[in-house]
Motif scaffolding. Structure first.
Motif, PDB file in Angstrom:
ATOM      1  N   ARG A   1       7.650  13.269 -43.525  1.00 31.20           N
ATOM      2  CA  ARG A   1       8.098  14.313 -44.451  1.00 31.20           C
ATOM      3  C   ARG A   1       9.604  14.539 -44.315  1.00 31.20           C
ATOM      4  O   ARG A   1      10.323  14.674 -45.290  1.00 31.20           O
ATOM      5  CB  ARG A   1       7.370  15.621 -44.170  1.00 31.20           C
ATOM      6  CG  ARG A   1       5.906  15.529 -44.364  1.00 31.20           C
ATOM      7  CD  ARG A   1       5.467  16.498 -45.438  1.00 31.20           C
ATOM      8  NE  ARG A   1       4.300  15.965 -46.076  1.00 31.20           N
ATOM      9  CZ  ARG A   1       4.054  16.055 -47.376  1.00 31.20           C
ATOM     10  NH1 ARG A   1       4.890  16.675 -48.159  1.00 31.20           N
ATOM     11  NH2 ARG A   1       2.987  15.527 -47.897  1.00 31.20           N
TER      12      ARG A   1
ATOM     13  N   PHE B   1      15.125  14.101 -46.214  1.00 30.01           N
ATOM     14  CA  PHE B   1      16.504  13.686 -45.966  1.00 30.01           C
ATOM     15  C   PHE B   1      17.032  12.830 -47.122  1.00 30.01           C
ATOM     16  O   PHE B   1      18.132  13.044 -47.636  1.00 30.01           O
ATOM     17  CB  PHE B   1      16.566  12.911 -44.639  1.00 30.01           C
ATOM     18  CG  PHE B   1      17.828  12.121 -44.438  1.00 30.01           C
ATOM     19  CD1 PHE B   1      19.017  12.766 -44.141  1.00 30.01           C
ATOM     20  CD2 PHE B   1      17.820  10.733 -44.554  1.00 30.01           C
ATOM     21  CE1 PHE B   1      20.184  12.036 -43.964  1.00 30.01           C
ATOM     22  CE2 PHE B   1      18.973  10.001 -44.374  1.00 30.01           C
ATOM     23  CZ  PHE B   1      20.173  10.656 -44.082  1.00 30.01           C
ATOM     24  N   ILE B   2      16.221  11.865 -47.568  1.00 28.47           N
ATOM     25  CA  ILE B   2      16.646  10.990 -48.655  1.00 28.47           C
ATOM     26  C   ILE B   2      16.881  11.804 -49.939  1.00 28.47           C
ATOM     27  O   ILE B   2      17.904  11.658 -50.612  1.00 28.47           O
ATOM     28  CB  ILE B   2      15.579   9.905 -48.921  1.00 28.47           C
ATOM     29  CG1 ILE B   2      15.392   9.018 -47.701  1.00 28.47           C
ATOM     30  CG2 ILE B   2      15.918   9.096 -50.164  1.00 28.47           C
ATOM     31  CD1 ILE B   2      16.293   7.840 -47.601  1.00 28.47           C
TER      32      ILE B   2
ATOM     33  N   MET C   1      17.082   1.541 -45.112  1.00 21.40           N
ATOM     34  CA  MET C   1      16.694   2.907 -45.456  1.00 21.40           C
ATOM     35  C   MET C   1      15.524   2.935 -46.438  1.00 21.40           C
ATOM     36  O   MET C   1      14.713   3.854 -46.421  1.00 21.40           O
ATOM     37  CB  MET C   1      17.881   3.661 -46.067  1.00 21.40           C
ATOM     38  CG  MET C   1      18.941   4.023 -45.045  1.00 21.40           C
ATOM     39  SD  MET C   1      20.345   4.817 -45.821  1.00 21.40           S
ATOM     40  CE  MET C   1      19.623   6.391 -46.272  1.00 21.40           C
TER      41      MET C   1
ATOM     42  N   TYR D   1      11.867  12.493 -43.256  1.00 17.59           N
ATOM     43  CA  TYR D   1      12.637  11.370 -43.774  1.00 17.59           C
ATOM     44  C   TYR D   1      12.736  11.437 -45.296  1.00 17.59           C
ATOM     45  O   TYR D   1      13.811  11.257 -45.866  1.00 17.59           O
ATOM     46  CB  TYR D   1      11.996  10.048 -43.335  1.00 17.59           C
ATOM     47  CG  TYR D   1      12.841   8.853 -43.682  1.00 17.59           C
ATOM     48  CD1 TYR D   1      14.064   8.661 -43.078  1.00 17.59           C
ATOM     49  CD2 TYR D   1      12.417   7.923 -44.639  1.00 17.59           C
ATOM     50  CE1 TYR D   1      14.866   7.587 -43.406  1.00 17.59           C
ATOM     51  CE2 TYR D   1      13.205   6.844 -44.972  1.00 17.59           C
ATOM     52  CZ  TYR D   1      14.429   6.676 -44.344  1.00 17.59           C
ATOM     53  OH  TYR D   1      15.210   5.617 -44.679  1.00 17.59           O
ATOM     54  N   VAL D   2      11.600  11.710 -45.947  1.00 21.99           N
ATOM     55  CA  VAL D   2      11.603  11.820 -47.410  1.00 21.99           C
ATOM     56  C   VAL D   2      12.554  12.932 -47.845  1.00 21.99           C
ATOM     57  O   VAL D   2      13.363  12.768 -48.765  1.00 21.99           O
ATOM     58  CB  VAL D   2      10.177  12.089 -47.944  1.00 21.99           C
ATOM     59  CG1 VAL D   2      10.221  12.429 -49.423  1.00 21.99           C
ATOM     60  CG2 VAL D   2       9.284  10.898 -47.693  1.00 21.99           C
TER      61      VAL D   2
ATOM     62  N   MET E   1      -0.179  10.177 -48.202  1.00 20.07           N
ATOM     63  CA  MET E   1       0.978  10.926 -48.697  1.00 20.07           C
ATOM     64  C   MET E   1       0.582  11.715 -49.951  1.00 20.07           C
ATOM     65  O   MET E   1       0.043  11.159 -50.897  1.00 20.07           O
ATOM     66  CB  MET E   1       2.090   9.941 -49.030  1.00 20.07           C
ATOM     67  CG  MET E   1       3.406  10.595 -49.302  1.00 20.07           C
ATOM     68  SD  MET E   1       4.119  11.232 -47.785  1.00 20.07           S
ATOM     69  CE  MET E   1       5.389  12.259 -48.471  1.00 20.07           C
TER      70      MET E   1
ATOM     71  N   ILE F   1       6.267   4.859 -46.661  1.00 22.15           N
ATOM     72  CA  ILE F   1       5.728   6.231 -46.643  1.00 22.15           C
ATOM     73  C   ILE F   1       5.109   6.553 -47.993  1.00 22.15           C
ATOM     74  O   ILE F   1       4.000   7.080 -48.080  1.00 22.15           O
ATOM     75  CB  ILE F   1       6.852   7.242 -46.309  1.00 22.15           C
ATOM     76  CG1 ILE F   1       7.341   7.047 -44.879  1.00 22.15           C
ATOM     77  CG2 ILE F   1       6.356   8.675 -46.504  1.00 22.15           C
ATOM     78  CD1 ILE F   1       8.583   7.834 -44.533  1.00 22.15           C
TER      79      ILE F   1
ATOM     80  N   LEU G   1      10.950   4.280 -46.535  1.00 20.24           N
ATOM     81  CA  LEU G   1      10.616   5.220 -47.601  1.00 20.24           C
ATOM     82  C   LEU G   1       9.515   4.647 -48.488  1.00 20.24           C
ATOM     83  O   LEU G   1       8.540   5.335 -48.821  1.00 20.24           O
ATOM     84  CB  LEU G   1      11.856   5.525 -48.446  1.00 20.24           C
ATOM     85  CG  LEU G   1      11.626   6.569 -49.518  1.00 20.24           C
ATOM     86  CD1 LEU G   1      11.489   7.948 -48.905  1.00 20.24           C
ATOM     87  CD2 LEU G   1      12.741   6.565 -50.541  1.00 20.24           C
TER      88      LEU G   1
ATOM     89  N   ILE H   1       7.590  12.537 -55.858  1.00 16.10           N
ATOM     90  CA  ILE H   1       8.681  12.081 -55.000  1.00 16.10           C
ATOM     91  C   ILE H   1       9.252  10.771 -55.537  1.00 16.10           C
ATOM     92  O   ILE H   1      10.471  10.605 -55.623  1.00 16.10           O
ATOM     93  CB  ILE H   1       8.198  11.918 -53.546  1.00 16.10           C
ATOM     94  CG1 ILE H   1       7.798  13.289 -52.996  1.00 16.10           C
ATOM     95  CG2 ILE H   1       9.278  11.308 -52.687  1.00 16.10           C
ATOM     96  CD1 ILE H   1       7.048  13.236 -51.704  1.00 16.10           C
TER      97      ILE H   1
ATOM     98  N   PHE I   1      20.619   2.631 -54.244  1.00 13.30           N
ATOM     99  CA  PHE I   1      19.446   2.816 -53.399  1.00 13.30           C
ATOM    100  C   PHE I   1      18.108   2.761 -54.158  1.00 13.30           C
ATOM    101  O   PHE I   1      17.186   2.061 -53.732  1.00 13.30           O
ATOM    102  CB  PHE I   1      19.588   4.145 -52.632  1.00 13.30           C
ATOM    103  CG  PHE I   1      18.479   4.445 -51.695  1.00 13.30           C
ATOM    104  CD1 PHE I   1      18.340   3.723 -50.522  1.00 13.30           C
ATOM    105  CD2 PHE I   1      17.558   5.433 -51.981  1.00 13.30           C
ATOM    106  CE1 PHE I   1      17.307   4.007 -49.651  1.00 13.30           C
ATOM    107  CE2 PHE I   1      16.523   5.718 -51.117  1.00 13.30           C
ATOM    108  CZ  PHE I   1      16.398   4.999 -49.947  1.00 13.30           C
TER     109      PHE I   1
END
Lengths: 261, 270
Positions: free
Chosen positions: A7, A12-13, B70, A9-10, B83, B77, B74, B89, B148
């Motif tokens: 969570r 932060f991005i 990076m 990390y998400v 999730m 996840i 992500l 997201i 990104f």
């Protein structure tokens, strides 16, 4: 990785991606040129609306986006239908040419069109901007219509002809409704690409005819200017609203389709 | 109405506005006033230009690697099943792709400048000013920030398509998490990784906007050199030669990468 770390990390991005945009929006209401909060104001918005250059650039951006997406959608849709009928090496060559604008760097598209227009002695302005935007948008339209054509049942068109429809009528009633989602998606992509484009427009703008991104670039090079924050806020909000609207509509549609099953 | 001839307007358009401009680049790079010359290519061999080329490849490569490091976690996840809210997201991660990159870069520039938000916060904390902008670091940061989402999306798409039973089989056969990742998940996700690397490396290699806004004209990349030839120096011949070299690098990278792993194995962006 624990759930908490994931969570974090998400988050932060997302923070990295949206914090600068959010701050830009906040400072567009700031009562000071410096990035220190000193009270709410709408001055920068008033300044923006009263700036003749910004108004003109806004108008040109819209005109160019509407006309170029329209042009690209018409040419691209018919091209996709035509190419779909071709076979063998002809089709291969044409598809490879179509991929060129997708694969080549923006700057190369920009300067190559600039050279073409100067060789043709075409004056730089609205026409060169629209033509260049159509050129880089067409491939996206073709690529979004082609899958719909592949899914379509060709027999339906022949059945319509057998039942006495003229080719034009059969096209309008059978083929067009089938590929419509692809056409709309293509038109939308073309419109957004046109509004967003900076690099190609930069090389093909006229002395007076310029789009909003180019105007912003010229202003940004002179230093901090909260008027840019105000323009950016409006542009970001518009895009976010359009995209969320489309997404919500798509979700609703998916739900309706699922319910029918 | 349903005929090949429907494509003819496009063919004419493509011939004039796609093929002809590219041929013009080739022509102007080799001919000066109608006479064949290699002068433009010789000029590129000067240290200044070769250094800019090496710098461009270097910065683009570093940004690609940072993006990959990076983006992969992500994407993992987001593709994992436990999730929640992952659609939202994912939408938020991809949304900036549709926003003007000029404005987004400007947003960071206004945060990082010498009199920007971050420095005024530091100032309030009695920390001396930090010069964030106008260096290679700022340019790499701008590239990572801008490109990104192009790395996340293809990797995410590929990861979602991986057959869960393969992963479970690996666990059943006694492999631990790391081995399963190294031997099963990573190899299967390679098409997405390669697509992502191309999608980041290409625009990073050719940008002139990020260097201008975040590099302050001090970091000169190959894109800046081309831009200069067409807007200030007005040396179309040399500009064309540099564009040719850039195109060759782009096509070379593309064919090398797509040979290693096909682009249409599900790693595509759309």
């Amino acid at each position: 990785m624990s759930r908490f770390l994931k969570r974090a990390y998400v988050l932060f991005i997302l923070l990295m991606m949206y914090a600068p945009i959010a701050l830009l929006m906040v400072f567009s209401f700031n009562n000071s040129k410096l990035p220190i909060w000193s009270g709410f104001t709408l001055d920068w918005y008033i300044k923006m609306f009263n700036n003749a250059g910004v108004q003109e650039a806004f108008m040109y951006t819209l005109i160019i986006a509407v006309l170029s997406s329209l042009g690209a959608t018409v040419i691209g849709t018919f091209a996709a239908i035509g190419i779909h009928q071709m076979t063998g090496w002809k089709k291969n060559i044409i598809m490879n040419i179509t991929y060129i604008p997708l694969l080549s760097p923006d700057i190369v598209i920009g300067i190559s069109l600039m050279m073409l227009f100067s060789v043709l002695k075409l004056p730089f302005g609205l026409v060169t901007l629209i033509v260049s935007h159509i050129t880089f948008s067409i491939p996206y339209v073709i690529l979004s219509v082609t899958p719909k054509l592949k899914q379509m049942n060709y027999n339906l068109y022949e059945a319509a002809l057998d039942l006495g429809a003229t080719p034009g009528y059969a096209f309008k009633k059978v083929i067009f409704p089938e590929i419509m989602p692809g056409v709309i998606a293509g038109a939308f992509i073309a419109f957004t690409l046109s509004i967003d484009d900076f690099v190609v427009s930069f090389f093909n703008k006229g002395a007076r005819e310029e789009t909003l991104p180019i105007k912003i670039y010229a202003m940004a090079r002179k230093g901090v200017n909260p008027t840019i924050n105000a323009i950016s806020t409006i542009m970001f909000t518009t895009i976010i609203v359009i995209l969320l609207g489309i997404n919500i509509r798509a979700n609703k549609k998916a739900k309706v389709l699922n319910a029918r099953k | 109405m349903y005929r090949k001839s429907l494509a003819y307007p496009y063919l004419i358009w493509a011939a004039i506005f796609i093929a002809a401009p590219l041929l013009l680049i080739v022509y102007f790079s080799f001919f000066k006033d109608g006479v064949f010359t290699l002068h433009n290519y010789q000029k590129f061999l000067e240290d200044y230009y070769i250094e800019a080329l090496i710098r461009s490849i270097h910065l683009a490569f570093v940004s690609t690697v940072i993006c990959l490091v990076m983006a992969y976690p992500l994407a993992m996840i987001l593709s994992s099943r436990q999730m929640t809210n992952k659609e939202i997201i994912l939408l938020l991660v991809v949304l900036p792709m549709w926003m003007n990159s000029l404005l987004r870069t400007y947003a960071w520039a206004s945060l990082l400048e010498n009199n920007g938000v971050i420095n005024s916060i530091l100032n309030a904390l009695n920390v001396p000013k930090v010069q964030f902008l106008y260096g290679n670091g700022a340019v790499i940061f701008g590239m990572v920030y801008n490109f990104f989402p192009f790395m996340v999306l293809p990797i995410y798409n590929v990861l979602c398509k991986i057959d869960r039973s393969l992963v479970e089989a690996s666990y059943d056969l006694g492999a631990n998490k790391i081995t399963t990742f190294r031997r099963v998940i990573l190899p299967l996700s390679m098409p997405g990784v390669i697509t992502g690397m191309i999608m980041v490396f290409m625009p990073a290699l050719t940008t002139f906007l990020i260097t201008r806004l975040l590099g302050g004209g001090k970091v000169i990349l190959i894109g800046n050199i081309i831009e200069e030839q067409f807007t200030r120096t007005r040396d179309m011949g040399f500009g064309s030669a540099v564009s040719m070299i850039l195109m060759l690098i782009v096509l070379g990278t593309l064919s090398f990468m797509s040979k290693k792993d096909s682009l249409d194995k599900g790693g595509g962006l759309f």
